[in-house]
Design an enzyme around this catalytic site. Sequence first.
Site, PDB file in Angstrom:
ATOM      1  N   SER A 149      -1.268   5.909   7.552  1.00  0.00           N
ATOM      2  CA  SER A 149      -2.674   5.686   7.198  1.00  0.00           C
ATOM      3  C   SER A 149      -3.283   4.691   8.168  1.00  0.00           C
ATOM      4  O   SER A 149      -2.584   3.842   8.749  1.00  0.00           O
ATOM      5  CB  SER A 149      -2.789   5.144   5.775  1.00  0.00           C
ATOM      6  OG  SER A 149      -4.108   4.708   5.490  1.00  0.00           O
ATOM      7  N   TYR A 202      -0.870  -0.610  -1.446  1.00  0.00           N
ATOM      8  CA  TYR A 202      -0.962   0.611  -0.630  1.00  0.00           C
ATOM      9  C   TYR A 202      -0.824   0.279   0.854  1.00  0.00           C
ATOM     10  O   TYR A 202      -0.049   0.907   1.592  1.00  0.00           O
ATOM     11  CB  TYR A 202      -2.296   1.303  -0.899  1.00  0.00           C
ATOM     12  CG  TYR A 202      -2.522   2.574  -0.108  1.00  0.00           C
ATOM     13  CD1 TYR A 202      -1.950   3.775  -0.517  1.00  0.00           C
ATOM     14  CD2 TYR A 202      -3.319   2.572   1.035  1.00  0.00           C
ATOM     15  CE1 TYR A 202      -2.154   4.944   0.209  1.00  0.00           C
ATOM     16  CE2 TYR A 202      -3.537   3.734   1.764  1.00  0.00           C
ATOM     17  CZ  TYR A 202      -2.952   4.922   1.341  1.00  0.00           C
ATOM     18  OH  TYR A 202      -3.166   6.073   2.058  1.00  0.00           O
TER      19      TYR A 202
END
Length: 676
Positions: free
Chosen positions: A553, A566
């Site tokens: 990501s 996250y």
Amino acid sequence: MSVMEELTGRSNRLGSDPRNTNYAGGNTSAKGTATDPVTGEDVALLWVKGSGGDLGTLTAAGLAVLRLDRLRALVNVYPGVDREDEMVAAFDFCRHGLGGAAPSIDTAMHALVDAAHVDHLHPGSGIALATAADGEKLTARCFGDRVLWVPWRRPGFQLGLDIAAIAAANPQAIGVVLGGHGITAWGATSEECETRSLEIIRTAAEFIEDNGKPDPFGPIIGEYRPPPDVERHARAARLAPVIRGLASAGHPQAGHYTDSDVVLDFLARAAHPRLAALGTSCPDHFLRTKVRPMVLDLPPDAPLEQVVARLRELHAAYREDYAAYYRRYAGPDSPPMRGADPAIVLVPGIGMFSYGATKQAARVAGEFYVSAINAMRGAEAISAYAPIDEAEKFRIEYWALEEAKLARMPKPRPLAARIALVTGAGSGIGRAIARRLAAGGACVVVADRDADSAAAVAREIGNADVAVPFTADVTDEEQVAAAVAAAALAFGGVDLVVNNAGLSISRPLTETTAADWDIQHDVMARGSFLVSREAARAMKAQGMGGDIVYICSKNALVAGPSNVAYGAAKADQAHQVRLLAAELGGDGIRVNGVNPDGVVRGSGIFASGWGAQRAAVYGVPETELGAFYARRTLLKKEVLPEHVAAAVAALCAGDLALTTGLLVPVDAGVPAAFPR
């Protein structure tokens, strides 16, 4: 119905039953009339299954359409058996109209037999008679003068002349058994031809049943009895990558595994080493199975290390033997040797591993060898199995016409014969990746903890030759190992793993619970580690290199608000890319990552609450979140799952073969996320 409709209907019925013929084996034809568009007059035509087609799925587009008068006129210019291959090129001058499939080598058989409908098939019962040591006498005993014997002759124009002469001289006959090959039947109507084909197949099977020995393959070798299913499949999954690596020494191959009762019984019997060494006989068989299989000579409970070592020894010997076979028979005009690796590997107590350029080709090769086993059983039951000699096999395998057929095949797709395992593939980015890899020619295991979603995506992609679903939670070691084993049993091993499974919880640090932290790290950091570790074990066993791709990501590099669990898990994944690239490079395993950002549309993560959470953080309506992310990029474009899938394909399809340890941004341009 029209002539073509009758023909395709008959073909589909016959070809859908493996007792009649194997996939792409045999051919059918019909004669009739049509209007010549130039003269306006009726012209006699032959419709015949074209080269490379399959009876079970034949459509009108798969038929060659030829002028019957011109085909039969070829008899007058036939130069003799030594030059009969030249007649195939002559078929093109007999074609009627535009389009249509390429005429096959068996066209002469269908054109010259004076019957409106002709079937040529490769049934197990017919091949059993055709390969029996005294097949001619047995054929007479079985059928009298209703079905006659044609001695072995390679398919071609002369065989067509031979069958036509026998049919003309014996008006009572309904067909023939072709020595070493199969059967041909004919009839005045399509229905009569089909009925006669089935009569020959049934009568031969009943003759073998009534007159054959009860145990034609001999007594059972006690130590070769198959172990229970669970134990057998576990051993098969361990062996599959090893054997696939050996079978792919020359060219990458997809694999197929079967442990059907037919295979296991054959491998448990005393006669199997002798019969396997004799090889197959029907031309369609050994074109796909090679001249003979490779056979392991150890019991199923032998130590795995001993089995692997013995397989490597047998493979080296197989390659030497095959090269010697090629040298014995190759002439100045022979095509180059296509590869010396086995297409069929037999492991007593475990089953059969078959290989081909695609999963379908691998499966079909296995089906052909099962047909060969059935033919051997029938021949041994009533006589002795006596296939055509090795020199004739070479003439078929390295026939210039077969080489030309191979040359007509489409160029392989960039991921052909590669086996992919995609986690979290039931939706969003994972679904797009699975679809993109399959479109590139890969076989795909669609892994997801949601069984229904995985099954739905696999169905979207295609049948089990292309994609299979598997239910797995990547946080569970046993389930991860089972997913890699499923890839081995379904397709032969694994070459390409995409760590895509993920989830996200967006909360400020003070509101992030230990459970929030743990679940995100369990799924993404731990899960990726478990999948990569298990995949690397299989890839090392294969010895074919491989690709491991992490879907990381932008957040692995960029610090964002309310995102500690996250972001930290994604940073862990990004560093795994670097660590594993450094560790696995010596095994030819490349490890790369993709850093997407703002993939809202179609995303499972965003749909499950992450979208609402991030929209609240940025103070925009959830429906405008994708546009919000796009506005803050350099390219001002919204990122879609398909864009991420394209990056994965670019990393794995061969153009970046020397790239490893790379993190590829797919974020439409976020300067803060530039890798550095």
